[in-house]
Design an enzyme around this catalytic site. Structure first.
Site, PDB file in Angstrom:
ATOM      1  N   GLU A 210      -3.042  -7.840 -30.006  1.00  0.00           N
ATOM      2  CA  GLU A 210      -3.574  -9.150 -30.370  1.00  0.00           C
ATOM      3  C   GLU A 210      -4.593  -9.077 -31.493  1.00  0.00           C
ATOM      4  OE1 GLU A 210      -3.976 -13.090 -30.590  1.00  0.00           O
ATOM      5  OE2 GLU A 210      -2.597 -12.125 -29.203  1.00  0.00           O
ATOM      6  N   GLU A 211      -5.441  -8.045 -31.487  1.00  0.00           N
ATOM      7  CA  GLU A 211      -6.567  -8.029 -32.412  1.00  0.00           C
ATOM      8  C   GLU A 211      -6.541  -6.901 -33.441  1.00  0.00           C
ATOM      9  OE1 GLU A 211      -7.875 -10.645 -32.359  1.00  0.00           O
ATOM     10  OE2 GLU A 211      -7.966 -11.403 -30.329  1.00  0.00           O
ATOM     11  N   SER A 607      -6.564 -23.302 -33.342  1.00  0.00           N
ATOM     12  CA  SER A 607      -7.068 -21.992 -32.938  1.00  0.00           C
ATOM     13  C   SER A 607      -8.529 -21.891 -33.372  1.00  0.00           C
ATOM     14  CB  SER A 607      -6.195 -20.887 -33.515  1.00  0.00           C
ATOM     15  OG  SER A 607      -6.452 -19.656 -32.882  1.00  0.00           O
ATOM     16  N   ASP A 684      -1.043 -21.172 -22.602  1.00  0.00           N
ATOM     17  CA  ASP A 684      -1.630 -20.398 -23.703  1.00  0.00           C
ATOM     18  C   ASP A 684      -2.298 -19.149 -23.127  1.00  0.00           C
ATOM     19  OD1 ASP A 684      -3.042 -19.446 -25.915  1.00  0.00           O
ATOM     20  OD2 ASP A 684      -3.509 -21.457 -26.646  1.00  0.00           O
ATOM     21  N   HIS A 716       0.307 -20.711 -27.245  1.00  0.00           N
ATOM     22  CA  HIS A 716      -0.663 -20.998 -28.300  1.00  0.00           C
ATOM     23  C   HIS A 716      -0.059 -21.766 -29.476  1.00  0.00           C
ATOM     24  CE1 HIS A 716      -4.539 -20.436 -30.135  1.00  0.00           C
ATOM     25  NE2 HIS A 716      -4.043 -19.843 -31.193  1.00  0.00           N
TER      26      HIS A 716
END
Length: 743
Positions: A210-211, A607, A684, A716
């Site tokens: 994800e990051e 977001s 989400d 999301h």
């Protein structure tokens, strides 16, 4: 935070009074099939030997279903290799919850064949998972031949990877690494055995995917005899029960989610002998919190890139085999930054050392590293930041670099011996180009887009002029009617000296009549929305223009593609610098565009842009008349460790550290005085639905009225034509009600 929002798009259209009026554009047409932009190739790759270009192409019957295609690089028509319908014989495609989450990490919302890879180096086979099993497509003289490799669809196979010689593959099943020979009637054999609900081998953990943009968890050595594999233990990560609320049911999904300040998964690295299963750990120091990248050097040496928890230190470590068989670490280089170090993929072996990138000069540039001493030799001297390296070959380094204050991306060739970089043929002032390469860095698969022009693929041979255009369904003829040039605006940041990138799109309104404006901004780190690339929002903005709205897109300080000082503006603060820049820019707009009505300016964000939109309305000084906030983060203690702590640090034991308290939206609920529409998908798993629920409760307790739209079962991106059409209609009605004259 990756962005699945509309705001990653920066393209739109402007219609001048002197131009002919384009045909009316409806919201129904924006989401309909065939898409206005055409059916664009996805995940395009050039084969290892350069003989083919492969890609996923939306089906003619349904653009939400992807098929696997290829086209000869020497010329010739593209050909469909296989479609899911060809293999499933009418059965419904199935995805496990883990597979759905992995696709969400990659922002893939389509069905069908959603990922693939070339198997081996001889350009003869492609591998892909489908509905729980694995398939191989061989490219033969008689056409493509699909082969089913496994026969157990109820045990999903994840992330299959072939050996470099294409003779074997490994994949993850039930949390364990499995090995499967591709000759004979072999059955998969386990390489690990302790996989469980909390332990996985060979998969990217949540934070990595994800990051840190690392979507894989194991790598074959060059000779195919060993694997570098990551073991992820999530037993110490807090268990979050997430309600996936659908229209007809509620599914309770348990997810290990590392919220800011809490424990991360424990990730360890091992070298596994593929023949014996014997494994040895690659030991890292206690401060190694995140493994950002991993791989093998050509001489069989494994390496890891790892961050400390604050991400102020990135270390590249290689591991040499000792006499006792243990792997001895050697730190090749250490990158430090008092704010944070950005993750990157720029590590390539060259005859003159390791290619690496660094922001030590104040903007990202490429350099050469001596693998033994760590000595650094600067290579590129670009006026603006380098985006990333593409490949290294006999002619030098091909890289992508920014220009026009980050609004343009071009391709360059940099000699390894030094000297100035030269743009590759086809360079232009207002376009966006990127590339992938074959193993020899001799052929480049170039993606080019520009304002109002969807991405197009071409094959270019390095050192030669001309290119071979590759397949893609042409855009609808109607697209050209909406794709006009924007008006760049000279807006200044709140500091009074930093220029901000901004585009204005004029409303189709009567001369001399003031009109409302919708501002589209993201505001968060790691992204840029104002550039010369194609963007999917073009049609939506064109629709708003014909409805009488002007549209402003804006990049505030802290966003990407600029120098280090610009991109570090979020250090220790969310909701400050970007809000100040947003407010300042909006107040400059009527001076630059006199037809704008300053009392009727609205905002739309998704977001981080949703956080920005909600934060902008929870402010006594807001210049906005109304705002739409989609999937907003409202309480940063609920967001994940790596992203949040990179910018805000640790939240403290009570979650009320000053950096978190100042960005906490529920505590600002009493400041709402103008219309706000909150939108969220109930499933989400990135920005949890709980974020919106916490703000909703705070607004209700403060006695504030607001609008709320939820999408049952949506993640999301709120994907799907029906849901997206409904969202557009909802926003359209909201802005019509609150920004038009008389309301």
């Amino acid at each position: 935070m990756k962005i699945t929002s509309l705001l990653l798009a920066a393209a739109a259209c402007v219609t001048s009074a002197a131009m002919a009026q384009p045909p009316s554009l409806s919201l129904e047409r924006i989401v309909a099939d065939p898409p206005l932009a055409g059916r664009l190739p996805r995940q395009a790759e050039i084969s290892p030997g350069g003989r083919w270009v492969s890609f996923l192409r939306p089906s003619q019957a349904d653009s939400e279903v992807l098929e696997l295609w290829a086209q000869p690089s020497a010329g010739g028509e593209p050909r469909k290799l296989v479609a899911a319908a060809d293999l499933l014989a009418g059965a419904e495609q199935k995805l496990s919850e883990a597979e759905k989450m992995a696709l969400e990490r990659q922002r893939i919302s389509q069905r069908g064949i959603t990922g693939y890879q070339w198997c081996g180096q001889d350009d003869s086979a492609l591998l892909f998972p489908l509905s729980g099993d694995l398939y191989l497509v061989r490219l033969t003289g008689d056409g493509p031949r699909a082969q089913r490799l496994t026969q157990s669809p109820d045990a999903p196979k994840q992330d299959p990877r072939c050996t470099p010689d294409g003779q074997r593959l490994a994949f993850v099943q039930g949390g364990n690494l499995m090995l499967l020979p591709l000759s004979g009637a072999a059955t998969p054999q386990p390489l690990t055995s302790d996989g469980s609900d909390t332990v996985t081998w060979g998969l990217a953990d949540f934070i990595a995917a994800e990051e840190l943009a690392r979507q894989r968890g194991f790598w074959w050595s060059r000779n195919g005899q060993a694997l570098l594999a990551l073991r992820v233990d999530e037993s110490g990560v807090a268990l979050k029960t997430r309600a996936q609320i659908f229209a007809d049911r509620t599914a309770m999904t348990e997810q290990r989610y590392p919220a800011a300040g809490a424990a991360n998964a424990k990730v360890t690295a091992f070298v596994i002998d593929a023949a014996t299963g014997q494994r040895r750990e690659l030991a890292l120091p206690a401060g190694a919190e995140y493994i950002a990248r991993a791989g093998w050097f050509a001489d069989g040496t494994p390496w890891l890139q790892w961050f400390n928890r604050p991400q102020t230190r990135l270390t590249l470590t290689e591991f040499k085999a000792g006499a006792d068989g243990a792997w001895q670490p050697h730190d090749i280089t250490v990158e430090t930054d008092p704010a944070w170090v950005e993750v990157h993929d720029d590590l390539i072996e060259t005859p003159r050392g390791l290619l690496w990138s660094s922001e030590a000069s104040g903007r990202r540039q490429l350099l050469l590293l001596d693998r033994t001493s760590g000595r650094r030799t600067p290579l590129t001297q670009q006026a603006e930041a380098v985006a990333h390296a593409v490949c290294v070959g006999e002619r030098g380094v091909v890289f992508a670099g920014f220009g026009d204050l980050g609004k343009r991306q071009e391709l360059y060739l940099q000699p390894l011996a030094g000297g100035p970089a030269q743009p590759l043929p086809g360079a232009a002032e207002r376009q966006w180009r990127d590339a992938k390469a074959d193993n020899a860095c001799a052929r480049l698969l170039v993606t080019r887009s520009a304002w109002g022009q969807p991405p197009a693929l071409s094959l270019q041979t390095l050192g030669q002029t001309g290119a071979i255009a590759l397949a893609g369904d042409a855009p609808s003829p109607d697209l050209a009617a909406y794709a006009n040039q924007p008006q760049p605006l000279a807006l200044m940041a709140a500091d009074g000296r930093t220029p901000l990138n901004a585009f204005y799109f004029a409303a189709r309104a009567a001369a001399g009549v003031r009109h409302p404006v919708i501002v589209m901004a993201y505001g968060g780190p790691g992204a840029s929305t104002v550039n010369w690339a194609w963007g999917r929002d073009m049609a939506l903005i064109a629709y708003w223009q014909q409805r009488g709205f002007g549209v402003l897109t804006l990049d505030t300080r802290g966003m990407a593609h600029r120098d280090r000082d610009f991109t570090r503006a979020h250090q220790a603060a969310f909701g400050k610098t970007e809000v100040a820049d947003l407010f300042t820019a909006v107040r400059q707009l009527p001076r630059l565009v006199p037809s704008v009505d300053p009392a009727r300016i609205g905002f739309f964000g998704w977001s981080y842009g949703g956080f920005l939109g909600a934060r902008a309305m929870l402010d006594a000084d807001t210049p906005f008349a109304a705002a739409v906030a989609v999937a907003p983060v409202t309480d940063w203690t609920l967001y994940d460790t790596a992203y949040t702590e990179r910018y805000l640090g640790l939240p403290g034991t009570d979650g009320k550290a000053p950096n978190y308290a100042s960005a906490h939206l529920p505590s600002r609920a009493a400041l709402l005085s103008k219309p706000l529409l909150l939108v969220h998908g109930t499933a989400d798993d990135n920005v949890l639905f709980e974020h919106t629920l916490r703000l909703v409760e705070a607004l209700q307790n403060a006695g504030k009225t607001f609008d709320l739209q939820i999408y049952p079962g949506k993640a999301h991106g709120i994907a799907g034509r029906a849901a997206r059409l409904h969202l557009y209609r909802t926003m359209d009605a909201f802005f019509e009600r609150h920004l038009k004259t008389g309301h």
